[in-house]
Design an enzyme around this catalytic site. Sequence first.
Site, PDB file in Angstrom:
ATOM      1  N   HIS A  61     -18.043  -2.079  10.593  1.00 46.00           N
ATOM      2  CA  HIS A  61     -17.079  -1.029  10.224  1.00 46.00           C
ATOM      3  C   HIS A  61     -16.877  -0.997   8.709  1.00 46.00           C
ATOM      4  CE1 HIS A  61     -13.323   1.377  11.345  1.00 46.00           C
ATOM      5  NE2 HIS A  61     -13.309   1.306  10.029  1.00 46.00           N
ATOM      6  N   HIS A  63     -16.767   1.967   5.193  1.00 49.66           N
ATOM      7  CA  HIS A  63     -16.762   3.371   4.738  1.00 49.66           C
ATOM      8  C   HIS A  63     -17.605   3.439   3.465  1.00 49.66           C
ATOM      9  CE1 HIS A  63     -13.405   4.785   7.393  1.00 49.66           C
ATOM     10  NE2 HIS A  63     -13.266   3.479   7.502  1.00 49.66           N
ATOM     11  N   GLN A 156     -11.644  11.999   9.002  1.00 51.63           N
ATOM     12  CA  GLN A 156     -10.572  11.312   8.274  1.00 51.63           C
ATOM     13  C   GLN A 156      -9.218  12.043   8.335  1.00 51.63           C
ATOM     14  OE1 GLN A 156     -10.574   8.219   5.737  1.00 51.63           O
ATOM     15  NE2 GLN A 156      -8.677   8.663   6.820  1.00 51.63           N
ATOM     16  N   HIS A 214     -10.982   5.200  15.082  1.00 54.12           N
ATOM     17  CA  HIS A 214      -9.892   4.556  14.350  1.00 54.12           C
ATOM     18  C   HIS A 214      -8.665   4.741  15.232  1.00 54.12           C
ATOM     19  CE1 HIS A 214     -12.539   4.540  10.906  1.00 54.12           C
ATOM     20  NE2 HIS A 214     -11.613   3.988  10.141  1.00 54.12           N
ATOM     21  N   GLU A 217      -4.041   2.667  13.949  1.00 56.65           N
ATOM     22  CA  GLU A 217      -3.999   1.894  12.689  1.00 56.65           C
ATOM     23  C   GLU A 217      -2.665   2.154  12.011  1.00 56.65           C
ATOM     24  OE1 GLU A 217      -7.055   2.697   9.785  1.00 56.65           O
ATOM     25  OE2 GLU A 217      -6.588   0.891   8.649  1.00 56.65           O
ATOM     26  N   ASP A 313     -14.377  -2.959   6.359  1.00 53.62           N
ATOM     27  CA  ASP A 313     -13.706  -1.668   6.266  1.00 53.62           C
ATOM     28  C   ASP A 313     -13.887  -0.988   4.906  1.00 53.62           C
ATOM     29  OD1 ASP A 313     -12.339   0.501   7.235  1.00 53.62           O
ATOM     30  OD2 ASP A 313     -10.382  -0.451   7.309  1.00 53.62           O
ATOM     31  N   TRP A 319      -8.281   2.613  -0.321  1.00 56.90           N
ATOM     32  CA  TRP A 319      -7.450   1.867   0.615  1.00 56.90           C
ATOM     33  C   TRP A 319      -7.362   0.389   0.272  1.00 56.90           C
ATOM     34  CZ3 TRP A 319     -10.837   5.726   1.902  1.00 56.90           C
ATOM     35  CH2 TRP A 319     -10.253   6.877   2.428  1.00 56.90           C
TER      36      TRP A 319
HETATM   37 FE   FE2 Z   1     -11.905   2.309   8.774  1.00 53.59          FE
END
Ligand code: FE2
Length: 418
Positions: A61, A63, A156, A214, A217, A313, A319
């Site tokens: 996982h 991005h 997203q 996702h 979260e 991630d 993030w």
């Molecule tokens: Fe993610």
Amino acid sequence: MSHHLDAIVNARLQGKEGLFSLEMANGRFTQIRPQLNPVIPTEKQLDASANLVCSPFVEPHIHLDAALTAGEPRWNKSGTLFEGIECWSERKKSLNQQDVITRASQTLEMFAAHGIQYVRTHVDVTDPKLTALKAMLELKERVGHLVDLQIVAFPQEGIISFPNGKALMEESIRLGADVVGGIPHFEFTRDTGVESVDWLMELAHKHDLSVDVHCDEIDDPESRFLEVLAAKALKLDYGTRVSASHTCAMGSYNDAYCSRLFRLLQKSDLRFMCMPTENLHLQGRFDSYPKRRGITRVPELLEAGLKVAFGQDSIRDPWYPMGNGNLLRTLDTGLHACHMLGMDWIDSSLELITDNGAAALNISEYGIEKGLPARCIILQGETPYEVLLGQQQALASIRDGKIIMQREYKSPQSALTN
Ligand code: FE2
């Protein structure tokens, strides 16, 4: 030395006594043989020097489209998931294909240097031009010698809540995305979140694609899209093709609800992905004290017989400003955060970044066994405990019988003195 190997010698294997030689030909393991004594390697053999050899790491996982953009155009000040989405939404406007390819390639090289050979990346498809997706599809062809790359069409900013969200998902599948994503806790209402899960599951089922959502979260104990996803997977008999990523809210559910939920999770046989470094950073942001960890129930899921994989991630994106590609760092953090430093957990911990990731990604030929592709890595340490203590970079990565990465071994002592 030729990059094509006949064998790796003087290798240790998890849970087995003594040394082994791993013989290979035509890109596959041909024999795994115990050695009576250490041997001196021939020219076409690689010496593991009594270090642990295991299957390549799996990054389940990440991005890649957002990787290495931290601080552009501004830093995420609150440290929340939602401000991250706002920062990314601003950065997204200046995306072009070359920009995505350059950053994603750099990140994949970082991964290869740490022994990762399997990657599942989410790619934001809430973009009318689908710039990042097109770039990633192009990159996938170019990096096949280093990694197997799976691409998730990831909405997203929502499927139902984003203009033309459904059409963008469908177009992404048509262009070649491998996996159907979702983000129900970001849809505007509970109802639209449920609708999005139902819709994306039908889409994946229709196209015979895996699903990676996702899911929950957020620290809100009322965020219960996992049960919706699991129930739908059970109904379609599709659980082994479905991953629930994050499920942070499970860290806030009450135990009575969880005991009911686990019955459904076991029946549906979903796969789970936990991103400990990311969620320790993003979650708990609306708590005073005591602060929640914001991490799913990892040991409980494992004890229930479910597969959980750890992932990074983010690598320096809106993030999460940190990250270096070293999954041993992620593993170490996760074991701490999940109260899993008992020796039994440590002994089996590498499965969180190897076998469980492979199961979640539905990799069909994975493992160190006669007949399987000759893919493995040499770690620094004789046991998982030693490997975790050192958190050193892998010494070598072998892919289909060929060395794709190798570095010099430095004893911990020489690393300190040099
Ligand atoms: Fe993610």
